[in-house]
Every structure is written in structure tokens, then in C-alpha cells.
Design a protein around this motif. Structure first.
Motif, PDB file in Angstrom:
ATOM      1  N   SER A  64       0.824  -1.216   0.000  1.00 14.54           N
ATOM      2  CA  SER A  64       0.000   0.000   0.000  1.00 14.54           C
ATOM      3  C   SER A  64       0.855   1.262   0.000  1.00 14.54           C
ATOM      4  O   SER A  64       0.507   2.255  -0.635  1.00 14.54           O
ATOM      5  CB  SER A  64      -0.951   0.006   1.185  1.00 14.54           C
ATOM      6  N   SER A  65       1.979   1.226   0.702  1.00 12.81           N
ATOM      7  CA  SER A  65       2.850   2.404   0.715  1.00 12.81           C
ATOM      8  C   SER A  65       3.479   2.629  -0.664  1.00 12.81           C
ATOM      9  O   SER A  65       3.680   3.771  -1.087  1.00 12.81           O
ATOM     10  CB  SER A  65       3.933   2.262   1.787  1.00 12.81           C
ATOM     11  N   TYR A  66       3.768   1.561  -1.370  1.00 15.44           N
ATOM     12  CA  TYR A  66       4.280   1.672  -2.739  1.00 15.44           C
ATOM     13  C   TYR A  66       3.224   2.325  -3.636  1.00 15.44           C
ATOM     14  O   TYR A  66       3.539   3.189  -4.455  1.00 15.44           O
ATOM     15  CB  TYR A  66       4.667   0.286  -3.264  1.00 15.44           C
ATOM     16  N   THR A  67       1.993   1.905  -3.464  1.00 14.59           N
ATOM     17  CA  THR A  67       0.901   2.499  -4.235  1.00 14.59           C
ATOM     18  C   THR A  67       0.757   3.978  -3.920  1.00 14.59           C
ATOM     19  O   THR A  67       0.541   4.799  -4.817  1.00 14.59           O
ATOM     20  CB  THR A  67      -0.421   1.753  -3.949  1.00 14.59           C
ATOM     21  N   VAL A  74      -6.849   6.419  -4.391  1.00 16.28           N
ATOM     22  CA  VAL A  74      -8.016   7.153  -4.889  1.00 16.28           C
ATOM     23  C   VAL A  74      -7.934   8.622  -4.498  1.00 16.28           C
ATOM     24  O   VAL A  74      -7.615   8.964  -3.371  1.00 16.28           O
ATOM     25  CB  VAL A  74      -9.319   6.537  -4.313  1.00 16.28           C
ATOM     26  N   ARG A  75      -8.207   9.470  -5.451  1.00 14.89           N
ATOM     27  CA  ARG A  75      -8.355  10.903  -5.211  1.00 14.89           C
ATOM     28  C   ARG A  75      -9.290  11.442  -6.279  1.00 14.89           C
ATOM     29  O   ARG A  75      -9.564  10.767  -7.256  1.00 14.89           O
ATOM     30  CB  ARG A  75      -7.016  11.628  -5.201  1.00 14.89           C
ATOM     31  N   CYS A  93      -0.323  18.007   1.434  1.00 17.05           N
ATOM     32  CA  CYS A  93       0.042  18.317   2.832  1.00 17.05           C
ATOM     33  C   CYS A  93      -1.161  18.146   3.751  1.00 17.05           C
ATOM     34  O   CYS A  93      -1.088  17.450   4.772  1.00 17.05           O
ATOM     35  CB  CYS A  93       0.547  19.759   2.954  1.00 17.05           C
ATOM     36  N   LEU A  94      -2.246  18.793   3.392  1.00 15.75           N
ATOM     37  CA  LEU A  94      -3.441  18.755   4.246  1.00 15.75           C
ATOM     38  C   LEU A  94      -4.055  17.355   4.284  1.00 15.75           C
ATOM     39  O   LEU A  94      -4.490  16.893   5.339  1.00 15.75           O
ATOM     40  CB  LEU A  94      -4.451  19.799   3.778  1.00 15.75           C
ATOM     41  N   GLY A  95      -4.079  16.686   3.152  1.00 16.14           N
ATOM     42  CA  GLY A  95      -4.616  15.328   3.113  1.00 16.14           C
ATOM     43  C   GLY A  95      -3.795  14.372   3.966  1.00 16.14           C
ATOM     44  O   GLY A  95      -4.344  13.519   4.670  1.00 16.14           O
TER      45      GLY A  95
END
Length: 172
Positions: A64-67, A74-75, A93-95
Motif C-alpha cells: 500500500s505504501s508503494y501504491t 483514490v483521489r 500536505c493537508l490530506g
């Protein structure tokens, strides 16, 4: 120093993602064997079915960190793609601060006792013939949290560098 830290985290995440990508082939082979055994030989293996689940969990939680690093989560791309580099850095930053970090901390806190109890009893499969390493499988939840937080730090710092004018988006 910050650029070096971001690059180091990114290298770690890249290596982890590439390592775990090899488990996709093992997942496919194990699922094919389960299907082959069940439908062609009227037989089955609980351990093999669980092994497929272990591979899937390892791939999903471990990579998941690679993704995240690859920008694959998703965004709302309809808006994000129209933003300037600085606006994207603000969103990132905020996300990261208000979504990624709190969710990871919540998952970590809520799952710590769950994983600890599993280790305390060296939990095994409840199915006869199942795999004896359920406690290791459950530990992948905490691996997910740790790697996502680590990559989240890199993403946050990269965005801060962009906002400070010290790194171009291509550098990340």
C-alpha cells in the motif's frame, strides 16, 4: 537533509514494492492450484487456500505504501489534475496531515491489542489443516500502518519542499 530523508524513504518503499510484486505470481499459482484441485480432482487443501489468502494480504497491506508513492490511491482526479503544482502540494500536505496520519494512527491503535493477543497465544488457523501462523498474518496490519506512516512522512515532506520552492515535482 530533508531531501535525503525523502529519497531514502522512497528507495525503501520502491524496494519493498518490487519485492512484494513477486508474490503476485505466487498468489496466481496458489489460486490456480486451489481451483485445479477442487474442480478437476475433487480434492482440496485448506492450507493452500489459506496460503493464497496470506499472499493476498501480504501484497495488499505490504504494498500500500508503494501504491501511495506511485500516486495510485483514490483521489478526485477531476479537480486534482487541474490544480497547479503548489495547489497539489497543499492538497497533499493537508490530506496527509488530516486524513492519512489520523487514519493510520487509528488503525494502529485499534489493531494493536488484536495483534498482541494473537501473538500471546501464537494463534493458529481454526480450520483443520490450516496454517499455523495467523499471528504473523495479523501482524501485517501493523506493517501496513508503519509503512504507510513512513511513506506519508515522505509525501508530506516532499509537498513542504515544493511549497518552499526547494524541490520540483520531478525530483520526487
Amino acid at each position: 537533509m530533508i531531501i535525503t530523508a525523502v529519497a531514502g524513504i522512497d528507495r525503501f518503499t520502491e524496494k519493498l514494492g518490487r519485492l512484494l510484486s513477486g508474490f503476485n505470481l505466487l498468489l496466481v499459482v496458489s489460486v490456480c492450484l486451489v481451483v485445479l484441485l477442487r474442480y478437476w480432482f475433487n480434492s482440496g487443501s485448506i492450507a493452500l487456500q489459506e496460503l493464497a489468502m496470506y499472499f493476498h494480504t501480504l501484497i495488499f497491506l505490504g504494498a500500500s505504501s508503494y501504491t501511495l508513492k506511485q500516486g495510485g490511491h483514490v483521489r478526485v482526479d477531476v479537480l486534482y489534475n487541474r490544480m497547479s503544482v503548489r495547489q497539489r502540494a497543499w492538497v497533499n500536505c493537508l490530506g496527509t496531515l488530516f486524513l492519512l496520519f489520523p487514519v493510520c494512527f487509528f488503525i494502529g491503535v485499534m489493531s494493536f491489542d488484536y495483534v498482541s493477543r494473537s501473538w500471546a497465544i501464537m494463534e493458529t488457523s481454526s480450520d483443520p489443516g490450516g496454517l499455523p501462523l495467523v499471528y504473523v498474518l495479523k501482524s501485517l496490519i501493523l506493517v501496513f500502518v508503519a509503512t504507510m506512516l513512513l511513506q506519508g512522512v515522505a509525501e508530506f515532506l516532499r509537498s513542504v519542499l515544493i511549497l518552499a520552492g526547494k524541490e520540483s515535482p520531478e525530483d520526487g
